[in-house]
Structure formats: structure tokens, C-alpha cells
Design a protein around this motif. Structure first.
Motif, PDB file in Angstrom:
ATOM      1  N   SER A  43       0.828  -1.208   0.000  1.00  0.00           N
ATOM      2  CA  SER A  43       0.000   0.000   0.000  1.00  0.00           C
ATOM      3  C   SER A  43       0.858   1.252   0.000  1.00  0.00           C
ATOM      4  N   LEU A  44       1.919   1.249   0.804  1.00  0.00           N
ATOM      5  CA  LEU A  44       2.811   2.405   0.845  1.00  0.00           C
ATOM      6  C   LEU A  44       3.520   2.610  -0.491  1.00  0.00           C
ATOM      7  N   GLU A  45       3.851   1.509  -1.137  1.00  0.00           N
ATOM      8  CA  GLU A  45       4.494   1.623  -2.458  1.00  0.00           C
ATOM      9  C   GLU A  45       3.559   2.292  -3.462  1.00  0.00           C
ATOM     10  N   ARG A  46       2.279   1.937  -3.409  1.00  0.00           N
ATOM     11  CA  ARG A  46       1.319   2.566  -4.314  1.00  0.00           C
ATOM     12  C   ARG A  46       1.129   4.041  -3.980  1.00  0.00           C
ATOM     13  N   VAL A  47       1.160   4.368  -2.696  1.00  0.00           N
ATOM     14  CA  VAL A  47       1.054   5.776  -2.307  1.00  0.00           C
ATOM     15  C   VAL A  47       2.231   6.566  -2.858  1.00  0.00           C
ATOM     16  N   GLN A  48       3.430   6.020  -2.685  1.00  0.00           N
ATOM     17  CA  GLN A  48       4.633   6.718  -3.148  1.00  0.00           C
ATOM     18  C   GLN A  48       4.655   6.867  -4.668  1.00  0.00           C
ATOM     19  N   GLN A  49       4.084   5.912  -5.366  1.00  0.00           N
ATOM     20  CA  GLN A  49       4.049   5.967  -6.838  1.00  0.00           C
ATOM     21  C   GLN A  49       2.789   6.640  -7.363  1.00  0.00           C
ATOM     22  N   ASP A  50       1.958   7.126  -6.434  1.00  0.00           N
ATOM     23  CA  ASP A  50       0.701   7.784  -6.785  1.00  0.00           C
ATOM     24  C   ASP A  50      -0.150   6.892  -7.698  1.00  0.00           C
ATOM     25  N   ARG A  51      -0.277   5.617  -7.317  1.00  0.00           N
ATOM     26  CA  ARG A  51      -1.047   4.658  -8.111  1.00  0.00           C
ATOM     27  C   ARG A  51      -2.260   4.128  -7.343  1.00  0.00           C
ATOM     28  N   LEU A  52      -2.741   4.920  -6.380  1.00  0.00           N
ATOM     29  CA  LEU A  52      -3.932   4.511  -5.646  1.00  0.00           C
ATOM     30  C   LEU A  52      -5.169   4.887  -6.458  1.00  0.00           C
ATOM     31  N   ASP A  53      -5.989   3.909  -6.750  1.00  0.00           N
ATOM     32  CA  ASP A  53      -7.243   4.181  -7.435  1.00  0.00           C
ATOM     33  C   ASP A  53      -8.369   3.423  -6.733  1.00  0.00           C
ATOM     34  N   GLU A  54      -9.590   3.683  -7.147  1.00  0.00           N
ATOM     35  CA  GLU A  54     -10.741   3.088  -6.477  1.00  0.00           C
ATOM     36  C   GLU A  54     -10.763   1.570  -6.643  1.00  0.00           C
ATOM     37  N   GLN A  55     -10.272   1.075  -7.756  1.00  0.00           N
ATOM     38  CA  GLN A  55     -10.237  -0.370  -7.969  1.00  0.00           C
ATOM     39  C   GLN A  55      -9.325  -1.051  -6.956  1.00  0.00           C
ATOM     40  N   TYR A  56      -8.145  -0.446  -6.721  1.00  0.00           N
ATOM     41  CA  TYR A  56      -7.220  -1.031  -5.746  1.00  0.00           C
ATOM     42  C   TYR A  56      -7.805  -0.952  -4.341  1.00  0.00           C
ATOM     43  N   LEU A  57      -8.404   0.204  -3.992  1.00  0.00           N
ATOM     44  CA  LEU A  57      -8.984   0.361  -2.662  1.00  0.00           C
ATOM     45  C   LEU A  57     -10.132  -0.616  -2.446  1.00  0.00           C
ATOM     46  N   SER A  58     -10.924  -0.862  -3.484  1.00  0.00           N
ATOM     47  CA  SER A  58     -12.027  -1.811  -3.371  1.00  0.00           C
ATOM     48  C   SER A  58     -11.512  -3.228  -3.143  1.00  0.00           C
ATOM     49  N   SER A  59     -10.483  -3.626  -3.891  1.00  0.00           N
ATOM     50  CA  SER A  59      -9.910  -4.965  -3.699  1.00  0.00           C
ATOM     51  C   SER A  59      -9.243  -5.074  -2.333  1.00  0.00           C
ATOM     52  N   LEU A  60      -8.686  -3.963  -1.853  1.00  0.00           N
ATOM     53  CA  LEU A  60      -8.046  -3.951  -0.534  1.00  0.00           C
ATOM     54  C   LEU A  60      -9.084  -4.177   0.555  1.00  0.00           C
ATOM     55  N   ARG A  61     -10.236  -3.510   0.426  1.00  0.00           N
ATOM     56  CA  ARG A  61     -11.305  -3.671   1.424  1.00  0.00           C
ATOM     57  C   ARG A  61     -11.829  -5.100   1.464  1.00  0.00           C
ATOM     58  N   GLN A  62     -11.971  -5.700   0.297  1.00  0.00           N
ATOM     59  CA  GLN A  62     -12.568  -7.028   0.217  1.00  0.00           C
ATOM     60  C   GLN A  62     -11.569  -8.157   0.488  1.00  0.00           C
ATOM     61  N   GLY A  63     -10.282  -7.832   0.485  1.00  0.00           N
ATOM     62  CA  GLY A  63      -9.271  -8.879   0.579  1.00  0.00           C
ATOM     63  C   GLY A  63      -9.057  -9.445   1.960  1.00  0.00           C
ATOM     64  N   SER A  64      -9.139  -8.595   2.988  1.00  0.00           N
ATOM     65  CA  SER A  64      -8.829  -9.049   4.346  1.00  0.00           C
ATOM     66  C   SER A  64      -9.295  -8.003   5.350  1.00  0.00           C
ATOM     67  N   PRO A  65      -9.430  -8.383   6.638  1.00  0.00           N
ATOM     68  CA  PRO A  65      -9.758  -7.394   7.671  1.00  0.00           C
ATOM     69  C   PRO A  65      -8.728  -6.267   7.755  1.00  0.00           C
ATOM     70  N   LEU A  66      -7.445  -6.613   7.677  1.00  0.00           N
ATOM     71  CA  LEU A  66      -6.424  -5.568   7.696  1.00  0.00           C
ATOM     72  C   LEU A  66      -6.587  -4.645   6.497  1.00  0.00           C
ATOM     73  N   GLY A  67      -6.925  -5.203   5.345  1.00  0.00           N
ATOM     74  CA  GLY A  67      -7.131  -4.395   4.153  1.00  0.00           C
ATOM     75  C   GLY A  67      -8.247  -3.381   4.326  1.00  0.00           C
ATOM     76  N   ARG A  68      -9.327  -3.767   5.010  1.00  0.00           N
ATOM     77  CA  ARG A  68     -10.420  -2.825   5.267  1.00  0.00           C
ATOM     78  C   ARG A  68      -9.931  -1.646   6.100  1.00  0.00           C
ATOM     79  N   ILE A  69      -9.095  -1.928   7.094  1.00  0.00           N
ATOM     80  CA  ILE A  69      -8.589  -0.862   7.959  1.00  0.00           C
ATOM     81  C   ILE A  69      -7.654   0.059   7.185  1.00  0.00           C
ATOM     82  N   LEU A  70      -6.747  -0.540   6.415  1.00  0.00           N
ATOM     83  CA  LEU A  70      -5.796   0.273   5.656  1.00  0.00           C
ATOM     84  C   LEU A  70      -6.523   1.119   4.613  1.00  0.00           C
ATOM     85  N   ALA A  71      -7.538   0.555   3.967  1.00  0.00           N
ATOM     86  CA  ALA A  71      -8.281   1.300   2.949  1.00  0.00           C
ATOM     87  C   ALA A  71      -8.954   2.523   3.557  1.00  0.00           C
ATOM     88  N   ALA A  72      -9.457   2.379   4.789  1.00  0.00           N
ATOM     89  CA  ALA A  72     -10.089   3.521   5.456  1.00  0.00           C
ATOM     90  C   ALA A  72      -9.091   4.649   5.664  1.00  0.00           C
TER      91      ALA A  72
END
Length: 207
Positions: A43-72
């Protein structure tokens, strides 16, 4: 079942439910599923590369409990540290609640099965005294039936309650451990994004 009487039915039902919950919780609370390794680093790598998009955030939320927290937190990465932390804490409470799913039921089973066994004991002793009243104490075979009901239901209730209580305590501790680990990784995400600390590759990659 027949020797223990009617109260064996709810005791056996409790044992089946408890076994199903234990299997489900073992599967759901796997560390790799709750706190996937390397998720913070990715996630930090995507932030640094400015590659955060809604598709990645959606997959992050659905992937794991930790992903839901990080996406928030990532959704509010451009807000103040306080806003970012509050959003993570709000979602974190929801995630912790879901991790505790069925644990209250498991605790209830651990509490009521000894009582069901005790009730069976009382019923068995009532039968014993009823036999004594009608035929006296000179018929051991008649008395043995009531005593058998008392002993079998008590033993069955305790046999279900003891392992259920052990698993209940175990899963409570496991949830606390996982929640603490998710909290630590979420705090690290906030601090790295806000420039308050350098990324720790050992923590973010291997936890």
C-alpha cells in the motif's frame, strides 16, 4: 442418548453447534487471512508511486480485515492525521466485532451445558426418590435407572463445557492478538504517510 434421558438432546445439540463454531473460527482467524504479510508495504508503495485508485482500494477492502482498515486510512490520506486515525479506528472497531463473531455463542454453550447436566442430575434424583417412595430401597435395579440418568447427563454436560470453554478463551486471545497487530500496522501506515517515521521493511513486509 437413551440412558441419559431427554436432556441429552440439548446437550448433544450444543456440542454440534460448538464444534461447528470451532472449525469455522479456526478457518476464519488464520493469520495469513486476517493480517496478510506485506500488505502495508504494498500500500505504501502505491502511495509513493501515486497509483492509488478506487479499484485497488475496493480490492483492498474485500481482501482481508487488515485491508479494510488500511483502505479507510488511505481514503483519507490527504486529510489531517487526526481524521485519518479516526477513520481507521472506526473501521477497526467494526473489524474487531466481526472477528469476535460466534464467540458469545461459544461462551454461552460453555456456560449452559454444565447447567443442563446439573438439571439432568436433579431429574435423575427425583426419579430415584420417586422409586424409593413407591417400592422402597430394596430394589437396586429400579434405583440404578435414576442414578444413571443423573451421572450420564452430568458427565455429558461437563464433557461439552470444558473443551468449549478452552476454545472460547483461546479464540478470545487470538482475536486480541490479531487486533493488536492490525492496530500496530495501521499506526505505522499513518506515521509513514504523514512523514513521522521511515518505513520499516521488516515490520511491513514480514508481519
Amino acid at each position: 442418548m437413551q440412558a441419559g434421558g431427554i436432556l441429552m438432546l440439548p446437550i448433544m445439540a450444543c456440542s454440534v453447534i460448538a464444534l461447528a463454531i470451532v472449525i469455522e473460527r479456526f478457518w476464519t482467524l488464520r493469520r495469513t487471512e486476517v493480517v496478510p504479510p506485506g500488505l502495508v508495504a504494498a500500500s505504501l508503495e502505491r502511495v509513493q508511486q501515486d497509483r492509488l485508485d478506487e479499484q485497488y482500494l475496493s480490492s483492498l477492502r474485500q481482501g482481508s480485515p487488515l485491508g479494510r482498515i488500511l483502505a479507510a486510512g488511505l481514503v483519507n490520506r490527504r486529510s489531517s492525521r487526526e481524521v485519518m486515525k479516526e477513520s481507521i479506528e472506526e473501521v477497526g472497531r467494526q473489524v474487531a466485532h466481526r472477528l469476535e463473531r460466534f464467540l458469545n455463542t461459544l461462551g454461552t454453550i460453555a456456560a449452559i451445558t454444565p447447567l443442563l447436566g446439573l438439571l439432568g442430575t436433579v431429574v435423575g434424583m427425583i426419579e430415584v426418590f420417586a422409586v424409593i417412595t413407591s417400592v422402597g430401597v430394596g430394589s437396586p435395579g429400579e434405583l440404578a435407572g435414576g442414578i444413571s440418568v443423573a451421572l450420564i447427563t452430568t458427565a455429558a454436560g461437563l464433557s461439552v463445557a470444558i473443551p468449549t470453554l478452552i476454545f472460547h478463551r483461546y479464540f478470545r486471545g487470538r482475536v486480541d492478538e490479531l487486533v493488536l497487530e492490525m492496530e500496530q500496522q495501521a499506526i505505522m501506515l499513518i506515521e509513514v504517510i504523514k512523514g513521522e517515521r521511515l518505513e520499516d521493511p521488516e515490520v511491513s513486509g514480514d508481519s
